[in-house]
Design an enzyme around this catalytic site. Sequence first.
Site, PDB file in Angstrom:
ATOM      1  N   TRP A 103      37.658 -38.803  82.556  1.00 15.70           N
ATOM      2  CA  TRP A 103      39.091 -38.764  82.278  1.00 15.70           C
ATOM      3  C   TRP A 103      39.681 -40.162  82.225  1.00 15.70           C
ATOM      4  CZ3 TRP A 103      40.795 -34.828  79.885  1.00 15.70           C
ATOM      5  CH2 TRP A 103      40.172 -33.590  80.073  1.00 15.70           C
ATOM      6  N   ASP A 173      46.850 -40.815  87.294  1.00 18.77           N
ATOM      7  CA  ASP A 173      46.569 -39.471  86.818  1.00 18.77           C
ATOM      8  C   ASP A 173      46.045 -38.668  88.000  1.00 18.77           C
ATOM      9  OD1 ASP A 173      45.648 -37.126  85.691  1.00 18.77           O
ATOM     10  OD2 ASP A 173      44.218 -38.087  84.334  1.00 18.77           O
ATOM     11  N   LYS A 197      45.588 -26.946  87.671  1.00 20.64           N
ATOM     12  CA  LYS A 197      44.567 -27.008  88.719  1.00 20.64           C
ATOM     13  C   LYS A 197      45.177 -26.734  90.100  1.00 20.64           C
ATOM     14  CE  LYS A 197      42.148 -30.410  85.887  1.00 20.64           C
ATOM     15  NZ  LYS A 197      41.012 -29.608  85.417  1.00 20.64           N
TER      16      LYS A 197
END
Length: 362
Positions: A103, A173, A197
């Site tokens: 990511w 993030d 999530k």
Amino acid sequence: MTKRSYNFNAGPAALPLEVLEKAQSEFVDFRESGMSIMEMSHRGAIYESVHNEAQERLLSLLGNPSGYKVLFLQGGASTQFAMIPMNFLGEGQQANYVKTGSWANKAIKEAQLIGKTHVAASSESDKYMKLPELSSLQLSEQPAYLHVTSNETIEGTQFKEFPDTGSIPLICDMSSDILSRPFDLSQFAMVYAGAQKNLGPSGVTVVLAREDMISSSPKHLPTMLRYDTHVGNNSLYNTPPSFGIYMINEVLKWIEARGGLEGVQELNRKKAELIYNEIDNSEGFYQGCVDPASRSHMNVTFRLGSEELEKAFAKASEQEGFIGLKGHRSVGGLRASIYNAVPYESCEALVNFMKQFQEQHA
């Protein structure tokens, strides 16, 4: 209701059963309006009260730091990868990144399309299985910001602390571990996360940012890609993902009822320790992928002795009601994602299955 699966999906992921049942009870007629919240105007008083309540509840869980705004956006964290450099990377500056895996790499790739980037630290030489020491950051000259990924969902690594960057904006993030533990929001200029999530269903991206960072965006940017558009309109410039925001508010209530972030952190620690202990005590049958100091409490990644054995594990686990234990296709192996809403009992059931599988195949 039929028996619920043991849901270890990486995202969209498990939601609290209590929240799902509450949503079910309110689905058709929300607050005696004669409508579902999905049917009503986002300009109406009923929806706006939910919208504002979710913002206030989120900041409250983080200690109500002054000078921060909550935005509810769309496009996932992947859109933020581009919006951040578009809004904050100025002429002559470099966007600094900590390169920790899949990511982080995607965030860097998007920033490279916008302007100059610099890798301030990297764990690539360790195949992203051990996080870099943030004390040894090497920032560029004229850094616009430093971007870190708190938890790499695919590799299974997680930062336990964050660097002090002084006057340089720190952006994070937190898509896969936001609200899984307490953190000091005032240390960051911006934190962002896809909701799917730990916060709610897919379709909502939460941004927590210092108001001075997002109050004025470059004028040449398209309207929807400017942070000042959204902060100036309370995230209501266009139609928001209203049902997802309602669900976030209910998940935040659920976190409050479990002792806030401290209570959730303790449960997450116990869940992670339970599974990691089984891996470490299996005499090599199960092998943890990540250096122990870098292990994630959200995504437990592990391998077996062969790909054939891993396929057998995944197939047998599915037959027993376990969902989502295959590792990401880019790295293989196995992965148990144990976000906030995954019950401790599901982790116990997984450990029992792991013991049985080892007995049958050792």
